[in-house]
Scaffold this active site. Structure first.
Site, mmCIF file in Angstrom:
data_model
loop_
_atom_site.group_PDB
_atom_site.id
_atom_site.type_symbol
_atom_site.label_atom_id
_atom_site.label_comp_id
_atom_site.label_asym_id
_atom_site.label_seq_id
_atom_site.Cartn_x
_atom_site.Cartn_y
_atom_site.Cartn_z
ATOM 1 N N CYS A 164 -21.853 -20.008 -60.272
ATOM 2 C CA CYS A 164 -22.417 -18.658 -60.286
ATOM 3 C C CYS A 164 -21.574 -17.722 -61.147
ATOM 4 C CB CYS A 164 -22.516 -18.129 -58.862
ATOM 5 S SG CYS A 164 -20.956 -18.231 -57.984
ATOM 6 N N GLU A 166 -24.322 -13.826 -50.943
ATOM 7 C CA GLU A 166 -23.691 -14.089 -52.250
ATOM 8 C C GLU A 166 -24.748 -14.751 -53.110
ATOM 9 O OE1 GLU A 166 -20.731 -13.099 -52.994
ATOM 10 O OE2 GLU A 166 -20.065 -12.551 -50.988
ATOM 11 N N GLY A 187 -33.359 -24.138 -42.650
ATOM 12 C CA GLY A 187 -32.753 -22.836 -42.961
ATOM 13 C C GLY A 187 -33.534 -21.710 -42.307
ATOM 14 N N GLY A 215 -31.321 -30.279 -43.667
ATOM 15 C CA GLY A 215 -32.760 -30.195 -43.913
ATOM 16 C C GLY A 215 -33.105 -29.173 -44.967
ATOM 17 N N LYS A 267 -25.724 -25.037 -42.302
ATOM 18 C CA LYS A 267 -26.616 -25.912 -43.050
ATOM 19 C C LYS A 267 -26.159 -25.983 -44.507
ATOM 20 C CE LYS A 267 -30.579 -25.384 -45.280
ATOM 21 N NZ LYS A 267 -30.445 -26.434 -46.291
ATOM 22 N N GLU A 273 -31.183 -15.922 -64.901
ATOM 23 C CA GLU A 273 -30.153 -16.927 -64.606
ATOM 24 C C GLU A 273 -30.703 -18.314 -64.924
ATOM 25 O OE1 GLU A 273 -29.166 -17.797 -60.450
ATOM 26 O OE2 GLU A 273 -27.047 -17.702 -60.989
ATOM 27 N N GLY A 318 -34.628 -25.792 -46.841
ATOM 28 C CA GLY A 318 -34.503 -24.361 -46.577
ATOM 29 C C GLY A 318 -35.663 -23.832 -45.751
HETATM 30 P P1 NAD Z 1 -31.168 -21.666 -52.907
HETATM 31 O O1 NAD Z 1 -31.296 -20.230 -52.606
HETATM 32 O O2 NAD Z 1 -32.363 -22.425 -53.315
HETATM 33 O O3 NAD Z 1 -30.583 -22.440 -51.644
HETATM 34 C C1 NAD Z 1 -29.365 -22.093 -51.026
HETATM 35 C C2 NAD Z 1 -29.411 -22.541 -49.592
HETATM 36 O O4 NAD Z 1 -30.398 -21.785 -48.906
HETATM 37 C C3 NAD Z 1 -29.789 -24.010 -49.397
HETATM 38 O O5 NAD Z 1 -29.048 -24.550 -48.329
HETATM 39 C C4 NAD Z 1 -31.258 -23.922 -49.040
HETATM 40 O O6 NAD Z 1 -31.725 -25.009 -48.282
HETATM 41 C C5 NAD Z 1 -31.265 -22.641 -48.213
HETATM 42 N N1 NAD Z 1 -32.581 -21.998 -48.082
HETATM 43 C C6 NAD Z 1 -33.616 -22.020 -48.941
HETATM 44 N N2 NAD Z 1 -34.665 -21.347 -48.420
HETATM 45 C C7 NAD Z 1 -34.266 -20.864 -47.228
HETATM 46 C C8 NAD Z 1 -34.901 -20.082 -46.211
HETATM 47 N N3 NAD Z 1 -36.166 -19.685 -46.315
HETATM 48 N N4 NAD Z 1 -34.192 -19.757 -45.128
HETATM 49 C C9 NAD Z 1 -32.919 -20.141 -45.007
HETATM 50 N N5 NAD Z 1 -32.272 -20.915 -45.902
HETATM 51 C C10 NAD Z 1 -32.946 -21.265 -47.008
HETATM 52 O O7 NAD Z 1 -30.024 -21.786 -53.999
HETATM 53 P P2 NAD Z 1 -29.494 -23.104 -54.727
HETATM 54 O O8 NAD Z 1 -30.506 -23.505 -55.754
HETATM 55 O O9 NAD Z 1 -29.039 -24.099 -53.716
HETATM 56 O O10 NAD Z 1 -28.168 -22.556 -55.445
HETATM 57 C C11 NAD Z 1 -28.166 -21.969 -56.701
HETATM 58 C C12 NAD Z 1 -28.071 -20.462 -56.586
HETATM 59 O O11 NAD Z 1 -26.945 -20.093 -55.828
HETATM 60 C C13 NAD Z 1 -27.883 -19.790 -57.931
HETATM 61 O O12 NAD Z 1 -28.709 -18.663 -58.004
HETATM 62 C C14 NAD Z 1 -26.429 -19.360 -57.916
HETATM 63 O O13 NAD Z 1 -26.108 -18.263 -58.714
HETATM 64 C C15 NAD Z 1 -26.227 -19.055 -56.479
HETATM 65 N N6 NAD Z 1 -24.806 -19.089 -56.141
HETATM 66 C C16 NAD Z 1 -24.167 -17.909 -55.863
HETATM 67 C C17 NAD Z 1 -22.805 -17.903 -55.573
HETATM 68 C C18 NAD Z 1 -22.063 -16.633 -55.260
HETATM 69 O O14 NAD Z 1 -20.949 -16.702 -54.760
HETATM 70 N N7 NAD Z 1 -22.630 -15.464 -55.512
HETATM 71 C C19 NAD Z 1 -22.112 -19.116 -55.544
HETATM 72 C C20 NAD Z 1 -22.800 -20.289 -55.831
HETATM 73 C C21 NAD Z 1 -24.144 -20.269 -56.124
#
Ligand code: NAD
Length: 479
Positions: A282, A248, A210, A204, A173, A383, A206
Site C-alpha cells: 500500500c 487502513e 468478514g 473464509g 480473519k 490504485e 469477505g
Molecule cells: P479487500 O478489501 O478486498 O480485503 C481485505 C480483507 O477484507 C480480506 O480479508 C477480505 O476477505 C475482507 N473483506 C472483504 N469484504 C468484506 C466485508 N464485506 N466485510 C468484512 N470483511 C470483508 O482488500 P485486498 O484486496 O485483500 O487488499 C488490497 C487492498 O488493501 C489495497 O487497496 C491496499 O492498498 C490495501 N492495503 C492497505 C494498507 C494500509 O495500511 N493502508 C496495507 C495493505 C493493503
C-alpha cells in the site's frame, strides 16, 4: 493441505462444511482448501473469545507480555517454515518473506509485548475543588481484526498483537487469498501458552465470514486493513452499532524527486519503492514525479535498472519479482496497462505477462514503467497495486505539490531533496499520513501509521494502537 479454523485453542472444520480452493500463484495450482466460515462459525469464535475475556483482561501485564514475546520467539525459530508458507500462498520471493514479512510479524508481538508494560494513563487534579481524576484505559472486550493478502502475517499480527496486549480477546480473519501463515500462527499460540479462546481465527470470504464479523453486535471494535471500497462498506455497517473503527485503506502515493537529491541512493530506493513485493504494498510510490532538468537522465537510468530485475519463481534466490497474488488480480493490473495505452501513455519497459519455465500457469508480469502525458489520467488516479509505475516531469514545487495532492488517497509520500527549507515546506503540505524524506518504508513501530482522505481513518502503531484497543474511562474522586 487443508486448513481449519482456530477456535478456543482447537482446530475445527467449518460447521456447514463449506470450503474454498487455495491457489499457489507461482504455478496456478490449487494446493489446498480453506473453510468458508459462516455466521455460526463466527458465533462460535465470538463465544470462545467472550468466555476467555474475564481472565485474560485480568492477567497481569507481565504475564501477557511474556506470552506475546514467546510467540515472537517461536516465529523466529520457525522463520524458514513460515517464509516458505507465505511465499507459496502469496507468490512473493521466499527471500523477501524471510527478510521482511516473518521478522516483522515477530517484531509486532515483541514490540507490543514490551509496549504494554510502558503504557500509562493520565491523572488530573482539579485544583481548588479538592478532587482528583484518573483515567482508566480498559480493554474493549471482543474485537475483530480483518487483514488483506499483500503482507499476510505482517499485517494480521500488526492488529492482533496490540489487541491482545491491551487485554482484549480477538476474532480475526486473514485474507481468504493468503490464509496459510495465520493458520500456522494458531499452533504457535498454543505452544506459547496463550490461553484458549483469547485469539480465534476464522477463515473464509469477505462477504460471508468478514461480513459476519462486522455485523456481530457484540464485537465492539473492528480493525481493518484492505481496499477503500471494502472500508467504506464496513463503515456503513458498523456506524449504526457505534463500533469503534480503525480503517487502513488504499493508496496512490507520490514519489517526488528533485534534482538536488543524492541521485544513486534515490535511484536504488525508487526501484524498491516501485516494485518491492511485486508492487503490492500500500506504501509503494506508484506515481513518480521528476524535476524537469534531471527527467531524461532519470528516465534512461531508471528504465535500465528496472530491466535488470529478474522475474522468476519465488523460491529461486536470484528472483527479484515473484508472482502476482491471483489470476483476477493479474487481469486487473493488465487492464490498467491497457487503460494507460488508451490514454496515450508510453510503456517504456515491461507491460507483458511472462512465462516462467516449469511454472507456465503462474501469474507473472514484467515490471512496467509508463510515461504519462498528464497527472489526471486514470492510471495516475486509480490504485493499481501491482508492478506498474508512472513517470512524468514537473517544473516547480507548487506544481508538483498540487499534482501530488490531487488524488482521492492520502496514505504516504516520498520526497527526495537535500534542501532543508523545501523539505519542511513540502512535508507539511503533502496530504498524507506518512512522509518519507530521502528514504522509503523505514519503519519505527512507535510512530503513528495510517492515512488521510480515502486512505483511511485512525492510526495504528505504538501507543496509538493501544489507545484504539482500549476505552478511556475517567474516575473523579472528591476528597
Ligand atoms: P479487500 O478489501 O478486498 O480485503 C481485505 C480483507 O477484507 C480480506 O480479508 C477480505 O476477505 C475482507 N473483506 C472483504 N469484504 C468484506 C466485508 N464485506 N466485510 C468484512 N470483511 C470483508 O482488500 P485486498 O484486496 O485483500 O487488499 C488490497 C487492498 O488493501 C489495497 O487497496 C491496499 O492498498 C490495501 N492495503 C492497505 C494498507 C494500509 O495500511 N493502508 C496495507 C495493505 C493493503
Amino acid at each position: 493441505m487443508n486448513i481449519q479454523n482456530y477456535i478456543n485453542g482447537n482446530f475445527h472444520k467449518p460447521i456447514q462444511n463449506n470450503w474454498i480452493d487455495n491457489y499457489n500463484p507461482s504455478n496456478g495450482e490449487v494446493y489446498g482448501q480453506i473453510p468458508n466460515s459462516n455466521k455460526d462459525d463466527v458465533e462460535k469464535a465470538y463465544n470462545a473469545a467472550k468466555s476467555a475475556f474475564k481472565q485474560w483482561s485480568q492477567t497481569t501485564l507481565e504475564k501477557r507480555s511474556r506470552i506475546l514475546i514467546k510467540i515472537s520467539e517461536l516465529l523466529e525459530t520457525n522463520l524458514q517454515r513460515f517464509a516458505e508458507a507465505e511465499s507459496k500462498d502469496n507468490g512473493k520471493p521466499v527471500s523477501l518473506a524471510k527478510a521482511v514479512d516473518i521478522p516483522r510479524a515477530a517484531s509486532n508481538f515483541r514490540f507490543f509485548g514490551n509496549a504494554i508494560t510502558q503504557f500509562a494513563s493520565e491523572s488530573h487534579e482539579s485544583v481548588g475543588q479538592q478532587a482528583i481524576n484518573y483515567t482508566l484505559r480498559q480493554p474493549i472486550g471482543v474485537v475483530g481484526c480483518i487483514s488483506p493478502w499483500n503482507l499476510p502475517l505482517y499485517l494480521f499480527t500488526w492488529k492482533i498483537a496490540p489487541a491482545l496486549a491491551a487485554g482484549n480477546c480477538v476474532v480475526a480473519k486473514p485474507s481468504e487469498v493468503t490464509p496459510m501463515t495465520a493458520y500456522l500462527l494458531g499452533k504457535i499460540c498454543n505452544e506459547a501458552g496463550l490461553p484458549k479462546g483469547v485469539l480465534n481465527i476464522v477463515h473464509g470470504l469477505g462477504i460471508t465470514t468478514g461480513q459476519a464479523i462486522i455485523e456481530h453486535p457484540d464485537i465492539k471494535a473492528i480493525s481493518f486493513t484492505g481496499g477503500t471500497t471494502t472500508g467504506s462498506h464496513i463503515a456503513k455497517v458498523a456506524a449504526p452499532m457505534f463500533k469503534k473503527l480503525s480503517l487502513e485503506l488504499g493508496g496512490k502515493n507520490p514519489n517526488i524527486i528533485f534534482g538536488d537529491c543524492d541521485y544513486q541512493d534515490m535511484l536504488n530506493t525508487t526501484v524498491r519503492s516501485s516494485f518491492a513485493n511485486q508492487g503490492q504494498i500500500c506504501l509503494c510510490g506508484s506515481r513518480i514525479f521528476i524535476e524537469a532538468p534531471i527527467y531524461e537522465k532519470f528516465k534512461t537510468d531508471f528504465v535500465a535498472k528496472v530491466k535488470q530485475l529478474k522475474v522468476g519463481h519465488p523460491s529461486q534466490t536470484e528472483t527479484n519479482i515473484g508472482a502476482l497474488v491471483s489470476k483476477p488480480h493479474l487481469e486487473k493490473v493488465k487492464e490498467h496497462i491497457q487503460i494507460a495505452k488508451n490514454e496515450n501513455g508510453t510503456v517504456l519497459c515491461g507491460g507483458n505477462e511472462i512465462t516462467v519455465e516449469g511454472f507456465e500457469n503462474g501469474y507473472y508480469l514484467e515490471p512496467t514503467v509508463i510515461e504519462v502525458p498528464s497527472d489526471e489520467c486514470r492510471v495516475n488516479q486509480e490504485e493499481i497495486f501491482g508492478p506498474v509505475v508512472t513517470i512524468m516531469p514537473f517544473h516547480t514545487e507548487e506544481e508538483v505539490l498540487e499534482m501530488a495532492n490531487k488524488v482521492k488517497y492520502g496514505l504516504s509520500a516520498t520526497l527526495w531533496t537535500n534542501n532543508l527549507k523545501r523539505t519542511m515546506r513540502m512535508s507539511h503540505q503533502l496530504q498524507a499520513g506518512i512522509v518519507w524524506v530521502n528514504t522509503w518504508m523505514m519503519r519505527d513501530l512507535r510512530t503513528p501509521f495510517g492515512g488521510v482522505k480515502a486512505s483511511g481513518v485512525g492510526r495504528e502503531g505504538g501507543f496509538e494502537a493501544l489507545r484504539f484497543f482500549t476505552e478511556a474511562k475517567n474516575v473523579c474522586i472528591k476528597y
